[in-house]
Write a protein that holds these residues in place. Structure first.
Motif, short mmCIF file in Angstrom:
data_model
loop_
_atom_site.label_atom_id
_atom_site.label_comp_id
_atom_site.label_asym_id
_atom_site.label_seq_id
_atom_site.Cartn_x
_atom_site.Cartn_y
_atom_site.Cartn_z
N ASP A 46 -12.57 -22.75 14.79
CA ASP A 46 -12.31 -21.27 14.27
C ASP A 46 -13.53 -20.45 14.41
O ASP A 46 -13.21 -19.15 13.93
CB ASP A 46 -11.30 -20.95 13.13
N LYS A 47 -14.95 -21.02 14.48
CA LYS A 47 -15.99 -20.41 13.83
C LYS A 47 -17.35 -21.21 14.79
O LYS A 47 -17.18 -21.78 15.55
CB LYS A 47 -16.46 -20.68 12.54
N ASP A 48 -18.26 -19.74 14.90
CA ASP A 48 -19.76 -20.36 16.08
C ASP A 48 -20.53 -20.81 14.90
O ASP A 48 -21.28 -21.31 15.45
CB ASP A 48 -20.04 -19.50 16.24
N SER A 49 -20.86 -20.87 13.94
CA SER A 49 -21.28 -21.25 12.68
C SER A 49 -21.65 -22.39 12.84
O SER A 49 -19.78 -22.91 13.12
CB SER A 49 -21.45 -20.43 11.31
N ILE A 50 -22.47 -22.92 12.83
CA ILE A 50 -22.57 -24.83 12.65
C ILE A 50 -23.24 -25.27 11.34
O ILE A 50 -24.25 -24.91 11.12
CB ILE A 50 -23.98 -25.30 13.77
N VAL A 51 -22.85 -26.37 10.89
CA VAL A 51 -23.42 -26.52 9.20
C VAL A 51 -23.86 -27.92 9.21
O VAL A 51 -23.16 -29.26 10.61
CB VAL A 51 -22.73 -26.87 8.75
N VAL A 52 -24.95 -28.32 8.92
CA VAL A 52 -25.65 -29.58 9.95
C VAL A 52 -26.17 -30.22 7.82
O VAL A 52 -26.75 -30.51 7.56
CB VAL A 52 -27.31 -29.31 9.77
N LYS A 53 -25.12 -31.51 7.93
CA LYS A 53 -25.23 -32.00 6.61
C LYS A 53 -27.21 -32.80 6.30
O LYS A 53 -26.84 -34.16 7.12
CB LYS A 53 -24.54 -32.73 6.30
N GLU A 54 -27.17 -32.35 5.60
CA GLU A 54 -28.34 -33.09 5.28
C GLU A 54 -29.16 -33.81 4.16
O GLU A 54 -29.41 -32.79 3.06
CB GLU A 54 -29.91 -32.54 5.54
N GLU A 55 -28.89 -34.90 3.49
CA GLU A 55 -29.54 -35.30 2.24
C GLU A 55 -31.56 -35.10 2.25
O GLU A 55 -31.23 -36.37 1.16
CB GLU A 55 -28.69 -36.60 1.91
N ARG A 56 -31.61 -34.77 3.09
CA ARG A 56 -33.78 -35.41 2.93
C ARG A 56 -33.88 -33.93 1.99
O ARG A 56 -33.19 -33.25 1.40
CB ARG A 56 -33.53 -34.68 4.26
N SER A 57 -35.14 -34.35 1.60
CA SER A 57 -35.43 -33.09 1.02
C SER A 57 -35.30 -31.89 0.74
O SER A 57 -35.25 -31.49 2.31
CB SER A 57 -37.60 -33.15 0.39
N HIS A 58 -35.56 -30.56 0.51
CA HIS A 58 -35.24 -29.90 0.07
C HIS A 58 -36.34 -28.72 1.42
O HIS A 58 -36.36 -27.68 1.79
CB HIS A 58 -35.80 -28.34 -1.31
N ALA A 59 -37.39 -29.60 1.51
CA ALA A 59 -39.22 -28.80 1.84
C ALA A 59 -37.96 -29.33 2.98
O ALA A 59 -37.80 -28.42 4.23
CB ALA A 59 -39.73 -29.14 1.30
N TYR A 60 -37.86 -30.54 3.59
CA TYR A 60 -37.15 -31.16 4.77
C TYR A 60 -36.41 -29.65 5.22
O TYR A 60 -36.23 -29.26 6.97
CB TYR A 60 -36.98 -32.22 5.57
#
Length: 105
Positions: A46-60
């Motif tokens: 129902d949305k165009d936005s995309i979420v990428v779950k990423e457990e790497r560093s904040h800098a990454y």
């Protein structure tokens, strides 16, 4: 190595985007984003936005967000464990609900 990123503990070490992406032709950069989002992007029906779950560093996550913004021309936000591409960014990259990449997923 996958997509130019090392395997193993995701929060260990100074993981960065592949250096080759900086000097790669735009077509290669777009292809990298395409493959990355097809593999890692969480799409909602129902949305165009995309979420990428990423457990790497904040800098990454910040580096990844800036790269998506450069190519997608929209807003990308960073949270504790995710990078979120706005609907505008996702559509610009072909990942809107009516885009070529969403139709195939």
């Amino acid at each position: 190595m996958s997509l130019g990123l090392p395997h193993g503990a995701k929060s260990e070490g100074d993981v960065t985007l592949p250096n080759a992406l900086e000097v790669a032709p735009r077509s290669v950069q777009y292809k990298w984003v395409e493959v990355y989002l097809l593999n890692r992007g969480l799409k909602q029906t129902d949305k165009d936005s995309i979420v990428v779950k990423e457990e790497r560093s904040h800098a990454y996550r910040e580096e990844l967000a800036m790269f998506f913004e450069q190519l997608g021309g929209g807003t990308v936000t960073v949270s504790e464990y995710a990078v979120t591409l706005s609907a505008e960014t996702a559509r610009n990259l072909g990942f809107g609900r009516d885009g070529p990449y969403r139709a195939s997923t």
